[in-house]
Design a protein around this motif. Structure first.
Motif, PDB file in Angstrom:
ATOM      1  N   PHE A   3       0.857  -1.189   0.000  1.00  0.00           N
ATOM      2  CA  PHE A   3       0.000   0.000   0.000  1.00  0.00           C
ATOM      3  C   PHE A   3       0.889   1.233   0.000  1.00  0.00           C
ATOM      4  O   PHE A   3       1.610   1.490   0.955  1.00  0.00           O
ATOM      5  CB  PHE A   3      -0.894  -0.014   1.240  1.00  0.00           C
ATOM      6  N   ARG A   4       0.863   2.029  -1.072  1.00  0.00           N
ATOM      7  CA  ARG A   4       1.819   3.113  -1.242  1.00  0.00           C
ATOM      8  C   ARG A   4       1.146   4.488  -1.283  1.00  0.00           C
ATOM      9  O   ARG A   4       1.794   5.482  -1.591  1.00  0.00           O
ATOM     10  CB  ARG A   4       2.626   2.916  -2.534  1.00  0.00           C
ATOM     11  N   LEU A   5      -0.142   4.567  -0.952  1.00  0.00           N
ATOM     12  CA  LEU A   5      -0.842   5.847  -1.071  1.00  0.00           C
ATOM     13  C   LEU A   5      -0.171   6.932  -0.228  1.00  0.00           C
ATOM     14  O   LEU A   5      -0.035   8.069  -0.653  1.00  0.00           O
ATOM     15  CB  LEU A   5      -2.302   5.681  -0.635  1.00  0.00           C
ATOM     16  N   PHE A   6       0.284   6.583   0.979  1.00  0.00           N
ATOM     17  CA  PHE A   6       0.914   7.558   1.856  1.00  0.00           C
ATOM     18  C   PHE A   6       2.409   7.271   2.017  1.00  0.00           C
ATOM     19  O   PHE A   6       2.996   7.526   3.069  1.00  0.00           O
ATOM     20  CB  PHE A   6       0.221   7.586   3.214  1.00  0.00           C
ATOM     21  N   ASP A   7       3.020   6.734   0.980  1.00  0.00           N
ATOM     22  CA  ASP A   7       4.448   6.471   0.986  1.00  0.00           C
ATOM     23  C   ASP A   7       5.175   7.785   0.676  1.00  0.00           C
ATOM     24  O   ASP A   7       5.657   8.035  -0.418  1.00  0.00           O
ATOM     25  CB  ASP A   7       4.804   5.409  -0.046  1.00  0.00           C
ATOM     26  N   ALA A   8       5.227   8.669   1.681  1.00  0.00           N
ATOM     27  CA  ALA A   8       5.800  10.000   1.527  1.00  0.00           C
ATOM     28  C   ALA A   8       6.333  10.460   2.869  1.00  0.00           C
ATOM     29  O   ALA A   8       5.972   9.920   3.917  1.00  0.00           O
ATOM     30  CB  ALA A   8       4.736  10.975   1.020  1.00  0.00           C
ATOM     31  N   PRO A   9       7.219  11.471   2.880  1.00  0.00           N
ATOM     32  CA  PRO A   9       7.739  11.970   4.158  1.00  0.00           C
ATOM     33  C   PRO A   9       6.622  12.494   5.053  1.00  0.00           C
ATOM     34  O   PRO A   9       5.621  13.032   4.575  1.00  0.00           O
ATOM     35  CB  PRO A   9       8.671  13.110   3.721  1.00  0.00           C
ATOM     36  N   LEU A  10       6.801  12.335   6.370  1.00  0.00           N
ATOM     37  CA  LEU A  10       5.794  12.833   7.301  1.00  0.00           C
ATOM     38  C   LEU A  10       5.691  14.357   7.232  1.00  0.00           C
ATOM     39  O   LEU A  10       4.627  14.921   7.447  1.00  0.00           O
ATOM     40  CB  LEU A  10       6.141  12.396   8.725  1.00  0.00           C
ATOM     41  N   ARG A  11       6.793  15.025   6.950  1.00  0.00           N
ATOM     42  CA  ARG A  11       6.781  16.470   6.762  1.00  0.00           C
ATOM     43  C   ARG A  11       6.957  16.739   5.275  1.00  0.00           C
ATOM     44  O   ARG A  11       8.046  16.628   4.723  1.00  0.00           O
ATOM     45  CB  ARG A  11       7.885  17.149   7.567  1.00  0.00           C
ATOM     46  N   GLU A  12       5.868  17.074   4.599  1.00  0.00           N
ATOM     47  CA  GLU A  12       5.907  17.228   3.150  1.00  0.00           C
ATOM     48  C   GLU A  12       6.720  18.452   2.738  1.00  0.00           C
ATOM     49  O   GLU A  12       6.921  19.385   3.525  1.00  0.00           O
ATOM     50  CB  GLU A  12       4.489  17.317   2.573  1.00  0.00           C
ATOM     51  N   PRO A  13       7.216  18.474   1.496  1.00  0.00           N
ATOM     52  CA  PRO A  13       8.074  19.569   1.028  1.00  0.00           C
ATOM     53  C   PRO A  13       7.446  20.951   1.183  1.00  0.00           C
ATOM     54  O   PRO A  13       8.170  21.933   1.379  1.00  0.00           O
ATOM     55  CB  PRO A  13       8.306  19.221  -0.448  1.00  0.00           C
ATOM     56  N   SER A  14       6.125  21.066   1.116  1.00  0.00           N
ATOM     57  CA  SER A  14       5.476  22.377   1.222  1.00  0.00           C
ATOM     58  C   SER A  14       5.733  23.047   2.565  1.00  0.00           C
ATOM     59  O   SER A  14       5.605  24.272   2.682  1.00  0.00           O
ATOM     60  CB  SER A  14       3.965  22.228   1.013  1.00  0.00           C
ATOM     61  N   VAL A 236       4.336  14.886 -15.790  1.00  0.00           N
ATOM     62  CA  VAL A 236       4.383  16.010 -14.858  1.00  0.00           C
ATOM     63  C   VAL A 236       4.044  15.478 -13.472  1.00  0.00           C
ATOM     64  O   VAL A 236       3.059  14.751 -13.309  1.00  0.00           O
ATOM     65  CB  VAL A 236       3.382  17.120 -15.258  1.00  0.00           C
ATOM     66  N   VAL A 237       4.861  15.826 -12.479  1.00  0.00           N
ATOM     67  CA  VAL A 237       4.592  15.369 -11.115  1.00  0.00           C
ATOM     68  C   VAL A 237       4.600  16.563 -10.171  1.00  0.00           C
ATOM     69  O   VAL A 237       5.402  17.484 -10.303  1.00  0.00           O
ATOM     70  CB  VAL A 237       5.613  14.308 -10.639  1.00  0.00           C
ATOM     71  N   TYR A 238       3.684  16.533  -9.206  1.00  0.00           N
ATOM     72  CA  TYR A 238       3.588  17.590  -8.200  1.00  0.00           C
ATOM     73  C   TYR A 238       4.671  17.415  -7.141  1.00  0.00           C
ATOM     74  O   TYR A 238       5.017  16.300  -6.767  1.00  0.00           O
ATOM     75  CB  TYR A 238       2.202  17.524  -7.539  1.00  0.00           C
ATOM     76  N   HIS A 239       5.201  18.542  -6.639  1.00  0.00           N
ATOM     77  CA  HIS A 239       6.215  18.487  -5.588  1.00  0.00           C
ATOM     78  C   HIS A 239       5.790  19.219  -4.327  1.00  0.00           C
ATOM     79  O   HIS A 239       5.845  18.662  -3.227  1.00  0.00           O
ATOM     80  CB  HIS A 239       7.530  19.088  -6.094  1.00  0.00           C
ATOM     81  N   ALA A 240       5.371  20.482  -4.430  1.00  0.00           N
ATOM     82  CA  ALA A 240       5.038  21.278  -3.250  1.00  0.00           C
ATOM     83  C   ALA A 240       4.257  22.513  -3.670  1.00  0.00           C
ATOM     84  O   ALA A 240       4.195  22.855  -4.853  1.00  0.00           O
ATOM     85  CB  ALA A 240       6.310  21.690  -2.510  1.00  0.00           C
ATOM     86  N   SER A 241       3.670  23.203  -2.680  1.00  0.00           N
ATOM     87  CA  SER A 241       2.957  24.445  -2.964  1.00  0.00           C
ATOM     88  C   SER A 241       3.393  25.511  -1.967  1.00  0.00           C
ATOM     89  O   SER A 241       3.985  25.201  -0.927  1.00  0.00           O
ATOM     90  CB  SER A 241       1.445  24.240  -2.902  1.00  0.00           C
ATOM     91  N   GLN A 242       3.085  26.772  -2.292  1.00  0.00           N
ATOM     92  CA  GLN A 242       3.506  27.887  -1.449  1.00  0.00           C
ATOM     93  C   GLN A 242       2.504  29.033  -1.522  1.00  0.00           C
ATOM     94  O   GLN A 242       2.189  29.521  -2.603  1.00  0.00           O
ATOM     95  CB  GLN A 242       4.877  28.410  -1.892  1.00  0.00           C
ATOM     96  N   PRO A 243       1.990  29.495  -0.364  1.00  0.00           N
ATOM     97  CA  PRO A 243       1.215  30.733  -0.373  1.00  0.00           C
ATOM     98  C   PRO A 243       2.119  31.876  -0.842  1.00  0.00           C
ATOM     99  O   PRO A 243       3.277  31.964  -0.424  1.00  0.00           O
ATOM    100  CB  PRO A 243       0.811  30.921   1.089  1.00  0.00           C
ATOM    101  N   TRP A 244       1.572  32.737  -1.684  1.00  0.00           N
ATOM    102  CA  TRP A 244       2.391  33.817  -2.257  1.00  0.00           C
ATOM    103  C   TRP A 244       1.552  35.101  -2.260  1.00  0.00           C
ATOM    104  O   TRP A 244       0.731  35.302  -3.143  1.00  0.00           O
ATOM    105  CB  TRP A 244       2.819  33.431  -3.670  1.00  0.00           C
ATOM    106  N   PRO A 245       1.754  35.981  -1.262  1.00  0.00           N
ATOM    107  CA  PRO A 245       0.870  37.135  -1.087  1.00  0.00           C
ATOM    108  C   PRO A 245       1.205  38.321  -1.976  1.00  0.00           C
ATOM    109  O   PRO A 245       1.323  39.451  -1.513  1.00  0.00           O
ATOM    110  CB  PRO A 245       1.082  37.472   0.395  1.00  0.00           C
ATOM    111  N   PHE A 246       1.332  38.097  -3.290  1.00  0.00           N
ATOM    112  CA  PHE A 246       1.673  39.162  -4.233  1.00  0.00           C
ATOM    113  C   PHE A 246       0.749  39.138  -5.446  1.00  0.00           C
ATOM    114  O   PHE A 246       1.194  38.867  -6.556  1.00  0.00           O
ATOM    115  CB  PHE A 246       3.141  39.039  -4.654  1.00  0.00           C
ATOM    116  N   PRO A 247      -0.562  39.460  -5.335  1.00  0.00           N
ATOM    117  CA  PRO A 247      -1.189  39.828  -4.062  1.00  0.00           C
ATOM    118  C   PRO A 247      -1.840  38.658  -3.324  1.00  0.00           C
ATOM    119  O   PRO A 247      -1.922  38.673  -2.110  1.00  0.00           O
ATOM    120  CB  PRO A 247      -2.249  40.834  -4.491  1.00  0.00           C
ATOM    121  N   TYR A 248      -2.376  37.640  -4.055  1.00  0.00           N
ATOM    122  CA  TYR A 248      -3.026  36.528  -3.351  1.00  0.00           C
ATOM    123  C   TYR A 248      -2.993  35.285  -4.240  1.00  0.00           C
ATOM    124  O   TYR A 248      -3.992  34.839  -4.775  1.00  0.00           O
ATOM    125  CB  TYR A 248      -4.474  36.863  -2.960  1.00  0.00           C
TER     126      TYR A 248
END
Length: 314
Positions: A3-14, A236-248
């Motif tokens: 079962f590999r659905l949650f085969d990821a670091p406990l602290r995700e890159p984001s 294409v694979v997802y890695h991380a996301s980031q809030p970016w307040p310029f402007p929203y």
């Protein structure tokens, strides 16, 4: 099969990017129209004071303190009626409020510093920077959405700042977040970096562009890479996301697999775009490149995409 659905670091890159350290409990299901008023009556409430894309920081013990008590904020002409409730911290409610004082009238013990410099220079801790991003995005949205888009009547702030209500036609408007795809096209040996005309000296970064209506993240990554660099992408694979307040905005970081090598850069969008070998990019990250080429600072998601690729065994 494992079962590999949650085969990821406990602290995700984001969690490692700038503005991602927000620890405020938003309690979104409990927001009421009088949320701000109740917070202003609570002696434990803390404020972030903002105006003109700047955060008001107090000089304290050789560093900066972004937090104000209600009475402490009054000399800065805060617009409490336009304040937004960010949520609740362990110390109590947290508000973001517009300051009405001109920056030139600030006392010597307070500095109005732009959001980008605050985060790039690490002037406040990660939790405060995350709260700043939340507050900055909300205040910017309210400033640009004062009037109902359906009938043109000036709307009213509701739900602690998470809604605007039109008193004329009854339409309700909610804060928006603009999704942006930022992508590093890479093989085992090289990655694709571009240089915008507004970049600082020697800086190269991952390509990026807004995700359009009706478009998946993956489709936007492929389209933007093709439009800006002439490179077609496969996987294409997802890695991380980031809030970016310029402007929203919300930066959505991905890796893309190139299907061709020949770059046809859109020089209306970019000043330069080229392939970089892994060892050269490592020098750029370490600020040791012989031509003084560099990557974005550590807080930017582009830096984390580039670092993840350099350190990987792809």
């Amino acid at each position: 099969m494992s079962f590999r659905l949650f085969d990821a670091p406990l602290r995700e890159p984001s969690q490692f990017v700038g503005f991602a350290g927000n620890t405020i409990d938003r309690q979104s299901e409990n927001r009421a129209d009088d949320s701000v008023e109740k917070a202003l009556a609570d002696p434990t409430t803390r404020l972030l004071l903002m105006n003109g894309g700047r955060l008001h920081l107090k000089l304290a013990d050789g560093g900066f303190d972004p937090w104000y008590r209600i009475a402490e904020s009054e000399p800065f002409s805060p617009s409490f009626t336009q304040g937004v409730l960010l949520g609740f911290s362990e110390q109590g409610p947290v508000l973001a409020v517009l300051a009405g004082i001109d920056p030139e009238q600030l006392p010597e013990t307070v500095k109005a510093i732009d959001y980008r410099s605050v985060y790039m220079q690490g002037l406040i801790d990660e939790a405060a920077a995350g709260a700043m991003a939340q507050g900055a995005a909300l205040l910017a949205w309210h400033a640009s959405h004062r009037f109902c888009s359906k009938c043109g009547t000036e709307s009213q702030m509701r739900a602690g700042g998470y809604k605007r209500h039109c008193p004329n036609c009854g339409t309700e408007h909610f804060p928006r977040t603009d999704p942006v795809a930022i992508m590093l096209t890479a093989t085992r040996e090289k990655c694709l970096l571009g240089r915008g005309r507004h970049f600082g000296p020697g800086m190269y970064s991952a390509l990026a562009g807004f995700i359009e209506p009706g478009e998946t993240i993956e489709a936007a990554v492929r389209r933007e890479t093709l439009e800006e660099a002439g490179i077609r992408l496969g996987r294409v694979v997802y890695h991380a996301s980031q809030p970016w307040p310029f402007p929203y905005s919300l930066m959505i970081g991905c890796f893309g697999e190139p299907l061709n090598d020949d770059i046809q850069a859109d020089l209306d969008e970019l000043e330069d775009c080229r392939w970089f070998l892994r060892d050269e990019v490592r020098l750029m990250l370490d600020r040791a490149h012989p031509d003084a080429l560099v990557t974005p600072p550590k807080g930017a998601i582009a830096h984390h995409l580039i670092r993840a690729w350099v350190d990987s065994e792809l």
